[in-house]
Design a protein around this motif. Structure first.
Motif, PDB file in Angstrom:
ATOM      1  N   GLY A  17     -14.648 -26.197  18.067  1.00  0.00           N
ATOM      2  CA  GLY A  17     -14.416 -27.641  18.194  1.00  0.00           C
ATOM      3  C   GLY A  17     -14.002 -28.322  16.917  1.00  0.00           C
ATOM      4  N   GLY A  18     -13.626 -27.546  15.895  1.00  0.00           N
ATOM      5  CA  GLY A  18     -13.323 -28.133  14.600  1.00  0.00           C
ATOM      6  C   GLY A  18     -12.061 -28.968  14.553  1.00  0.00           C
ATOM      7  N   PHE A  19     -11.156 -28.744  15.527  1.00  0.00           N
ATOM      8  CA  PHE A  19      -9.890 -29.490  15.522  1.00  0.00           C
ATOM      9  C   PHE A  19      -9.835 -30.559  16.614  1.00  0.00           C
ATOM     10  CE2 PHE A  19      -8.521 -25.287  13.757  1.00  0.00           C
ATOM     11  CZ  PHE A  19      -8.198 -25.741  12.492  1.00  0.00           C
ATOM     12  N   ASP A  20     -10.960 -30.871  17.224  1.00  0.00           N
ATOM     13  CA  ASP A  20     -10.967 -31.807  18.351  1.00  0.00           C
ATOM     14  C   ASP A  20     -10.491 -33.201  17.964  1.00  0.00           C
ATOM     15  OD1 ASP A  20     -11.858 -29.780  19.903  1.00  0.00           O
ATOM     16  OD2 ASP A  20     -13.915 -30.491  20.132  1.00  0.00           O
ATOM     17  N   THR A  21     -10.767 -33.620  16.735  1.00  0.00           N
ATOM     18  CA  THR A  21     -10.408 -34.975  16.302  1.00  0.00           C
ATOM     19  C   THR A  21      -9.052 -35.031  15.610  1.00  0.00           C
ATOM     20  OG1 THR A  21     -11.598 -34.661  14.206  1.00  0.00           O
ATOM     21  CG2 THR A  21     -12.841 -35.603  16.036  1.00  0.00           C
ATOM     22  N   LEU A  22      -8.354 -33.915  15.567  1.00  0.00           N
ATOM     23  CA  LEU A  22      -7.070 -33.861  14.875  1.00  0.00           C
ATOM     24  C   LEU A  22      -6.009 -34.604  15.670  1.00  0.00           C
ATOM     25  CD1 LEU A  22      -6.357 -32.446  12.186  1.00  0.00           C
ATOM     26  CD2 LEU A  22      -5.390 -30.586  13.538  1.00  0.00           C
ATOM     27  N   SER A  23      -5.267 -35.490  14.993  1.00  0.00           N
ATOM     28  CA  SER A  23      -4.276 -36.309  15.696  1.00  0.00           C
ATOM     29  C   SER A  23      -2.971 -35.561  15.969  1.00  0.00           C
ATOM     30  CB  SER A  23      -3.995 -37.583  14.887  1.00  0.00           C
ATOM     31  OG  SER A  23      -3.536 -37.254  13.583  1.00  0.00           O
ATOM     32  N   ARG A  24      -2.597 -34.629  15.084  1.00  0.00           N
ATOM     33  CA  ARG A  24      -1.338 -33.888  15.247  1.00  0.00           C
ATOM     34  C   ARG A  24      -1.603 -32.379  15.131  1.00  0.00           C
ATOM     35  NH1 ARG A  24       3.206 -36.493  11.521  1.00  0.00           N
ATOM     36  NH2 ARG A  24       4.492 -35.180  12.884  1.00  0.00           N
ATOM     37  N   PRO A  25      -2.237 -31.788  16.127  1.00  0.00           N
ATOM     38  CA  PRO A  25      -2.600 -30.366  16.038  1.00  0.00           C
ATOM     39  C   PRO A  25      -1.394 -29.439  15.961  1.00  0.00           C
ATOM     40  CG  PRO A  25      -2.987 -31.211  18.253  1.00  0.00           C
ATOM     41  CD  PRO A  25      -2.689 -32.389  17.391  1.00  0.00           C
ATOM     42  N   THR A 268     -16.543 -35.272   4.416  1.00  0.00           N
ATOM     43  CA  THR A 268     -16.399 -35.504   5.855  1.00  0.00           C
ATOM     44  C   THR A 268     -15.959 -34.193   6.512  1.00  0.00           C
ATOM     45  OG1 THR A 268     -14.065 -36.130   5.696  1.00  0.00           O
ATOM     46  CG2 THR A 268     -15.714 -37.886   5.417  1.00  0.00           C
ATOM     47  N   LEU A 269     -16.034 -34.152   7.835  1.00  0.00           N
ATOM     48  CA  LEU A 269     -15.625 -32.953   8.561  1.00  0.00           C
ATOM     49  C   LEU A 269     -14.158 -32.626   8.286  1.00  0.00           C
ATOM     50  CD1 LEU A 269     -16.245 -30.725  10.589  1.00  0.00           C
ATOM     51  CD2 LEU A 269     -15.665 -32.319  12.441  1.00  0.00           C
ATOM     52  N   GLU A 270     -13.316 -33.676   8.273  1.00  0.00           N
ATOM     53  CA  GLU A 270     -11.889 -33.466   8.027  1.00  0.00           C
ATOM     54  C   GLU A 270     -11.651 -32.942   6.611  1.00  0.00           C
ATOM     55  OE1 GLU A 270     -13.194 -36.165   9.362  1.00  0.00           O
ATOM     56  OE2 GLU A 270     -12.443 -35.982  11.433  1.00  0.00           O
ATOM     57  N   GLU A 271     -12.381 -33.478   5.625  1.00  0.00           N
ATOM     58  CA  GLU A 271     -12.238 -33.025   4.237  1.00  0.00           C
ATOM     59  C   GLU A 271     -12.682 -31.572   4.090  1.00  0.00           C
ATOM     60  OE1 GLU A 271     -12.925 -37.284   1.883  1.00  0.00           O
ATOM     61  OE2 GLU A 271     -14.612 -35.946   2.301  1.00  0.00           O
ATOM     62  N   ARG A 272     -13.780 -31.232   4.740  1.00  0.00           N
ATOM     63  CA  ARG A 272     -14.255 -29.850   4.669  1.00  0.00           C
ATOM     64  C   ARG A 272     -13.265 -28.901   5.332  1.00  0.00           C
ATOM     65  NH1 ARG A 272     -16.769 -25.603   6.839  1.00  0.00           N
ATOM     66  NH2 ARG A 272     -18.414 -24.597   5.637  1.00  0.00           N
ATOM     67  N   GLN A 273     -12.718 -29.329   6.474  1.00  0.00           N
ATOM     68  CA  GLN A 273     -11.743 -28.495   7.166  1.00  0.00           C
ATOM     69  C   GLN A 273     -10.509 -28.268   6.303  1.00  0.00           C
ATOM     70  OE1 GLN A 273     -13.200 -27.108   9.627  1.00  0.00           O
ATOM     71  NE2 GLN A 273     -12.587 -28.080  11.509  1.00  0.00           N
ATOM     72  N   GLY A 274      -9.999 -29.345   5.710  1.00  0.00           N
ATOM     73  CA  GLY A 274      -8.824 -29.226   4.859  1.00  0.00           C
ATOM     74  C   GLY A 274      -9.082 -28.352   3.647  1.00  0.00           C
ATOM     75  N   LEU A 275     -10.251 -28.527   3.031  1.00  0.00           N
ATOM     76  CA  LEU A 275     -10.610 -27.724   1.868  1.00  0.00           C
ATOM     77  C   LEU A 275     -10.746 -26.258   2.244  1.00  0.00           C
ATOM     78  CD1 LEU A 275     -11.361 -28.043  -1.160  1.00  0.00           C
ATOM     79  CD2 LEU A 275     -13.750 -28.134  -0.442  1.00  0.00           C
ATOM     80  N   LEU A 276     -11.332 -25.989   3.399  1.00  0.00           N
ATOM     81  CA  LEU A 276     -11.530 -24.615   3.852  1.00  0.00           C
ATOM     82  C   LEU A 276     -10.194 -23.933   4.152  1.00  0.00           C
ATOM     83  CD1 LEU A 276     -13.702 -22.539   4.498  1.00  0.00           C
ATOM     84  CD2 LEU A 276     -13.809 -23.437   6.820  1.00  0.00           C
TER      85      LEU A 276
END
Length: 313
Positions: A17-25, A268-276
């Protein structure tokens, strides 16, 4: 171990579910796909160059080849999963596949730091003791030490499945974009802080000591460079810059993601995802191009290939 209020469930598959909030998947998926393909192809090409040319069967190139293998394993542990979620909508993964992905990902993480430290040792010996280099570091010793590093890294990684498997699960939904240790621990019915702190302590010592080792080798080399001629300084500087770029690209996001977040840095979740994602794709893409552009033998081989190709046309 304190169970939460939720009743434990039998988990056979996890939902990513890590990409659920992504606007442009789709756009993100295409970027990850292109970067992943470039990284894998570049590393495979580098390995093939080294294997096919007997002149490159030297300790330094064996280490670079090992780094390329680690990079392919590291990025391939999770990139196909993220691409599948973003472009194909396949957001489920089996329990066993998830455990394997977690182990391979963290094995790649540890091996990146071990290999970079080993390469720093190689450069230290090559520059400080150039006349004894081939007696200190033979191909056989490099291969043996490399296998030892893989074994040590695997011993550290075994802690993770041994910790996760016995724990009851209260959720089958992964908060992050693939199966790493924090994502799996958050699906269990226990307080994750204890396990996060344990992993952070181990990660800190591994990252800290390997980075300190690399920095000390740099200091010794720089001190030696001051006493050298200008031509030698230029050659040594070029060698250090190549390795330093790879070290910075890997260690900066690794420290922020694994260590600093345990000491008050809030992401934030988005920052962690991008960093990862950057931490996974960045080193694997940068490393082969850095060494390709700064390795004389590889540049000469590429030049001959392009010259032969142009002549045949």
């Amino acid at each position: 171990m304190s169970l939460q209020n939720n009743a434990s469930i039998n988990v056979t598959h996890f939902i990513i579910g890590g990409f659920d909030t992504l606007s442009r998947p789709i756009a993100v998926g295409v970027v990850i796909l292109i970067t992943y393909l470039l990284a894998v192809l570049a590393n495979i090409a580098y390995i093939m160059f080294i294997i096919s040319d007997k002149r490159l069967h030297k300790p330094m190139y064996l280490l670079i080849c090992n780094l390329a293998v680690v990079d392919i394993m590291y990025t391939s542990s999770c990139s196909p999963t993220m691409i599948g979620v973003l472009l194909a909508g396949v957001n489920t993964i089996s329990y066993v596949e998830c455990l394997i992905q977690m182990c391979v990902f963290h094995l790649g993480t540890l091996m990146e730091s071990f290999v970079l430290a080993f390469m720093a040792l190689d450069r230290f010996i090559a520059i400080i003791y150039p006349f004894h280099y081939h007696s200190y570091l033979t191909n056989t010793r490099v291969v043996v030490l490399t296998f030892i590093l893989w074994f040590v890294a695997w011993c550290f990684v075994c802690y993770m499945p041994a910790t996760v498997v016995p724990l009851p699960h209260c959720s089958s939904r992964l908060k992050y974009s693939f199966c790493d240790f924090p994502a799996l621990i958050r699906t269990t019915c226990v307080n994750p802080e204890k396990y996060f702190n344990e992993v952070a302590i181990v990660s800190f010592f591994i990252f800290f000591f390997t980075l300190v080792f690399i920095c000390l080798s740099y200091c010794a080399i720089l001190l030696f460079v001051k006493l050298s001629s200008n031509n030698e300084k230029k050659k040594m500087g070029s060698t250090l810059v190549s390795h330093l770029i790879c070290v910075i690209v890997y260690y900066c996001p690794a420290f922020v993601r694994s260590i600093f977040t345990r000491f008050g840095v809030v992401l934030t979740l988005e920052e962690r995802q991008g960093l990862l994602i950057g931490a996974v794709l960045g080193p694997c893409l940068v490393n082969p191009f850095v060494y390709c552009l700064r390795t004389k033998e590889i540049k000469q081989k590429l030049f001959k290939i392009f010259k032969k190709f142009n002549t045949s046309e």
